[in-house]
Design a protein around this motif. Structure first.
Motif, PDB file in Angstrom:
ATOM      1  N   PRO A 155      12.812 -34.476 -36.066  1.00 23.03           N
ATOM      2  CA  PRO A 155      13.088 -33.088 -35.695  1.00 23.03           C
ATOM      3  C   PRO A 155      12.206 -32.083 -36.424  1.00 23.03           C
ATOM      4  N   GLN A 156      11.867 -32.360 -37.678  1.00 27.89           N
ATOM      5  CA  GLN A 156      11.017 -31.431 -38.419  1.00 27.89           C
ATOM      6  C   GLN A 156       9.650 -31.282 -37.753  1.00 27.89           C
ATOM      7  N   ASP A 195      19.540 -25.959 -37.669  1.00 30.90           N
ATOM      8  CA  ASP A 195      19.844 -27.110 -38.514  1.00 30.90           C
ATOM      9  C   ASP A 195      20.800 -28.064 -37.820  1.00 30.90           C
ATOM     10  N   GLU A 196      21.780 -27.528 -37.107  1.00 31.26           N
ATOM     11  CA  GLU A 196      22.732 -28.366 -36.392  1.00 31.26           C
ATOM     12  C   GLU A 196      22.024 -29.172 -35.307  1.00 31.26           C
ATOM     13  N   ALA A 197      21.088 -28.527 -34.604  1.00 30.22           N
ATOM     14  CA  ALA A 197      20.337 -29.242 -33.565  1.00 30.22           C
ATOM     15  C   ALA A 197      19.512 -30.373 -34.172  1.00 30.22           C
ATOM     16  N   GLN A 198      18.897 -30.113 -35.326  1.00 34.58           N
ATOM     17  CA  GLN A 198      18.127 -31.162 -35.992  1.00 34.58           C
ATOM     18  C   GLN A 198      19.010 -32.333 -36.377  1.00 34.58           C
ATOM     19  N   ASP A 199      20.208 -32.039 -36.866  1.00 36.72           N
ATOM     20  CA  ASP A 199      21.128 -33.111 -37.249  1.00 36.72           C
ATOM     21  C   ASP A 199      21.497 -33.972 -36.045  1.00 36.72           C
ATOM     22  N   TRP A 200      21.738 -33.340 -34.901  1.00 31.44           N
ATOM     23  CA  TRP A 200      22.094 -34.104 -33.705  1.00 31.44           C
ATOM     24  C   TRP A 200      20.920 -34.956 -33.218  1.00 31.44           C
ATOM     25  N   LEU A 201      19.710 -34.418 -33.279  1.00 31.75           N
ATOM     26  CA  LEU A 201      18.549 -35.199 -32.853  1.00 31.75           C
ATOM     27  C   LEU A 201      18.284 -36.370 -33.801  1.00 31.75           C
ATOM     28  N   VAL A 244      21.454 -25.813 -30.506  1.00 29.38           N
ATOM     29  CA  VAL A 244      22.717 -26.214 -29.894  1.00 29.38           C
ATOM     30  C   VAL A 244      23.189 -25.035 -29.066  1.00 29.38           C
ATOM     31  N   ILE A 245      23.341 -25.230 -27.760  1.00 26.56           N
ATOM     32  CA  ILE A 245      23.628 -24.094 -26.873  1.00 26.56           C
ATOM     33  C   ILE A 245      25.008 -24.157 -26.240  1.00 26.56           C
ATOM     34  N   GLY A 246      25.816 -25.156 -26.595  1.00 25.66           N
ATOM     35  CA  GLY A 246      27.146 -25.203 -26.013  1.00 25.66           C
ATOM     36  C   GLY A 246      27.761 -26.585 -26.095  1.00 25.66           C
ATOM     37  N   LYS A 247      28.810 -26.770 -25.329  1.00 24.85           N
ATOM     38  CA  LYS A 247      29.490 -28.053 -25.254  1.00 24.85           C
ATOM     39  C   LYS A 247      29.794 -28.367 -23.808  1.00 24.85           C
TER      40      LYS A 247
END
Length: 319
Positions: free
Chosen positions: A111-112, A22-28, A122-125
């Motif tokens: 993203p969906q 979900d976090e990755a979708q929000d960023w995209l 999300v794999i890091g910073k």
């Protein structure tokens, strides 16, 4: 510099943690809106096939209009100016190869829809150009497309760094800012093209664009790819009509071109430069021989299978 918008492009096998999806979708989603909302200026490097180039970029969002200017700083002088994604002028070697494409503005990411064909995580910073970033991985679920590693600015979601990777995790293309300023809005002088930037004739010229019924179909498409546009363009000198079809999966794209040979001797090709491939084959159709060419940022095996699936006519052949 390639003849496509950098932010449209930005957008290996990491394990996609479900809790992070979900976090990755929000960023995209934020990335998909960033170019239309955020003014900036900066310097970035572009790497492909072991070759590097450095570019300045000025990008202004004002009164609902997006105006952008890019200037290559090393090698031959190359420049492009776009307004709302439409090319206004080009200079240097871009003149011969760059057309005015309505699809050159940044695409709105879904993203969906992408989740069906890419694992999102999300794999890091990281820290790029002195700015804090979050790293988002898009790992393809099949062998028909490439993977991305995106380092997105935590403040604006602009792409600070983008890596395009093949199925073995090898780098095919890199985009990376070395300096980014999101505080100062570019002024008119910075966005003004130089005298060497030659105006681009609009592609809606009725003498070059012609309406023809779709005479070609593909028996096979990679899952998720759909037809996004079709064109027929007549060469003013030869009167030869070249048809083209463009397909996309919401992130990756490729085009198929159909050029009548009219007895010309040509050689089938299979080439790759960085992530970009070109595969061509001769095809005998009722109206004569045609050269079919698939061009795009897809694996070469995918392009070959697409080229082999082309058929004359509007009804696909049943497998």
């Amino acid at each position: 510099m390639r003849a496509i918008p950098l932010l449209a492009l930005l957008l290996s096998g990491w394990f996609a943690v479900p809790a992070h999806a979900d976090e990755a979708q929000d960023w995209l989603t934020r990335l998909g809106r960033a170019e239309q909302q955020q003014s900036f200026q900066g310097t970035f490097i572009y790497e492909r096939n072991g070759s590097f180039s450095t570019h300045d970029i000025w990008h202004r969002v004002q009164n609902g209009q997006v105006r952008e200017r890019l200037l290559q700083l090393d090698g031959s002088a190359q420049e492009v100016v776009r307004v709302d994604g439409r090319t206004q002028c080009v200079s240097g070697t871009l003149v011969a190869g760059l057309g005015d494409s309505p699809d050159s503005s940044a695409r709105a990411l879904d993203p969906q829809a992408l989740k069906a064909f890419y694992d999102l995580a999300v794999i890091g910073k990281s820290r790029v150009a002195g700015r804090n970033a979050v790293i988002v991985a898009l790992t393809p679920r099949d062998q028909y497309r490439y993977g991305f590693e995106l380092h997105l600015d935590r403040e604006t979601a602009l792409p600070l760094k983008s890596l395009l990777l093949n199925d073995q995790g090898q780098l095919l293309e890199r985009f990376q800012f070395t300096q980014l300023n999101t505080s100062d809005v570019p002024d008119d002088h910075e966005l003004q093209p130089s005298g060497d930037c030659k105006p681009v004739v609009a592609s809606s010229n009725k003498e070059s664009e012609v309406d023809t019924p779709q005479a070609w179909t593909l028996d096979w498409l990679p899952p998720g790819f759909q037809l996004t546009s079709s064109r027929a363009r007549k060469d003013a000198k030869t009167n030869v009509v070249v048809n083209s079809l463009m397909y996309g999966d919401g992130l990756a794209r490729f085009s198929v071109f159909f050029e009548p040979l009219n007895g010309a001797a040509v050689t089938e090709t299979r080439t790759q430069l960085g992530p970009t491939v070109a595969v061509s084959r001769r095809l005998t159709a009722p109206e004569g021989e045609v050269m079919v060419t698939v061009v795009g940022e897809i694996p070469i095996g995918t392009a070959e299978r697409i080229a082999l699936s082309v058929r004359s006519g509007s009804t696909p052949v049943k497998p």
